[in-house]
Design an enzyme around this catalytic site. Structure first.
Site, mmCIF file in Angstrom:
data_model
loop_
_atom_site.group_PDB
_atom_site.id
_atom_site.type_symbol
_atom_site.label_atom_id
_atom_site.label_comp_id
_atom_site.label_asym_id
_atom_site.label_seq_id
_atom_site.Cartn_x
_atom_site.Cartn_y
_atom_site.Cartn_z
ATOM 1 N N ILE A 219 0.912 -1.274 0.166
ATOM 2 C CA ILE A 219 0.058 -0.013 -0.209
ATOM 3 C C ILE A 219 0.775 1.311 0.201
ATOM 4 O O ILE A 219 1.843 1.536 0.726
ATOM 5 C CB ILE A 219 -0.894 -0.119 1.080
ATOM 6 C CG1 ILE A 219 -1.940 -1.034 1.210
ATOM 7 C CG2 ILE A 219 -1.807 1.112 1.349
ATOM 8 C CD1 ILE A 219 -2.491 -1.502 0.133
ATOM 9 N N LYS A 220 0.598 2.068 -0.895
ATOM 10 C CA LYS A 220 1.377 3.498 -1.063
ATOM 11 C C LYS A 220 0.527 4.611 -0.372
ATOM 12 O O LYS A 220 -0.653 4.663 -0.668
ATOM 13 C CB LYS A 220 1.534 3.685 -2.662
ATOM 14 C CG LYS A 220 2.853 4.309 -3.009
ATOM 15 C CD LYS A 220 3.026 4.264 -4.349
ATOM 16 C CE LYS A 220 4.338 5.084 -4.862
ATOM 17 N NZ LYS A 220 3.902 5.425 -6.358
ATOM 18 N N VAL A 221 1.085 5.243 0.597
ATOM 19 C CA VAL A 221 0.558 6.222 1.104
ATOM 20 C C VAL A 221 1.484 7.426 1.010
ATOM 21 O O VAL A 221 2.721 7.380 0.946
ATOM 22 C CB VAL A 221 0.076 5.995 2.667
ATOM 23 C CG1 VAL A 221 -0.391 4.842 2.786
ATOM 24 C CG2 VAL A 221 1.443 6.023 3.411
#
Ligand code: E4P
Length: 221
Positions: free
Chosen positions: A88-90
């Site tokens: 997951i890219k945040v």
């Protein structure tokens, strides 16, 4: 030393994955817009590419887009349910780092993106990020030395024995960016496909090959 592809083009990913040289993929909302398709479908297809062969399952970064950590976590859960190779890219913001902390405590891998400083990298590592993405090209656009940033991050991580957060050089615009990122200590570089294709090439290889082909034909006349 790993290579990721920076694209949402599933056809291109399938093509280059066959080389066995590609360890993962990064996507972002702009790349998804270029693909012009439902992001969940695109991520599912990329995930399947990497699940279909024996050598590795890879890491596929899917970026969440939301204002609050709570919403980011909800989007992350949807992406994470696609497969074990989803990261997951945040964004490196207050809410993004809160989401990173929560997701990493649940053993969900997180890539903290839009990193432009050492201090952001330190916070992302503290939040449990598996990857941090310093943006080399965009650093240069803004008179920040992106390669020096990678060196500083590497040094500080080493001094503090941080081994679980990988430096993923992003926003790559040239072969020099690739070489210099690895020289500065990047663990991974994510490459636009065009740059990956350029990495094979050298004029002396072409010249040498032409000579060998000619001599081989002469021998077999
Ligand atoms: C990858 O994770 C980044 O989203 C990407 O490399 C950004 O590249 P750009 O600065 O060329 O848009």
């Amino acid at each position: 030393m790993k290579i990721f592809l920076d694209t949402s083009d599933v056809g291109v990913i399938k093509h280059h994955y066959q080389t066995g040289l590609v360890d993962g993929v990064t996507t972002n909302p702009t790349l998804m817009m270029q693909a012009g398709r439902n992001p969940v479908d695109v991520i599912s297809e990329i995930s399947s590419v990497f699940s279909g062969r024996g050598y590795h399952i890879g890491s596929i970064s899917a970026e969440v887009v939301a204002d609050s950590a709570e919403e980011m976590v909800l989007q992350a859960e949807q992406y994470h349910s696609i497969g074990e190779n989803i990261t997951i890219k945040v964004p490196c913001t207050y809410e993004g780092l809160k989401a990173c902390r929560e997701l990493s405590e649940r053993d969900i891998k997180v890539n903290v993106t839009l990193i432009f400083s050492l201090n952001q990298s330190i916070l992302a590592a503290k939040a449990g990020a598996t990857y941090i993405s310093p943006f080399i090209g965009r650093c240069e656009d803004n008179d920040i030395d992106g390669i020096d940033l990678i060196s500083s991050i590497k040094r500080v991580f080493k001094l503090n024995s941080i081994t679980t957060t990988n430096i993923l050089a992003a926003s790559i615009r040239s072969i020099d960016h690739v070489n210099d990122s690895y020289k500065a200590g990047a663990d991974i570089v994510t490459l636009p496909p065009k740059i990956f294709e350029e990495m094979y090439k050298h004029v002396l290889t072409d010249q040498g090959l032409a000579q060998f082909d000619k001599d081989w034909k002469e021998l077999n006349k």
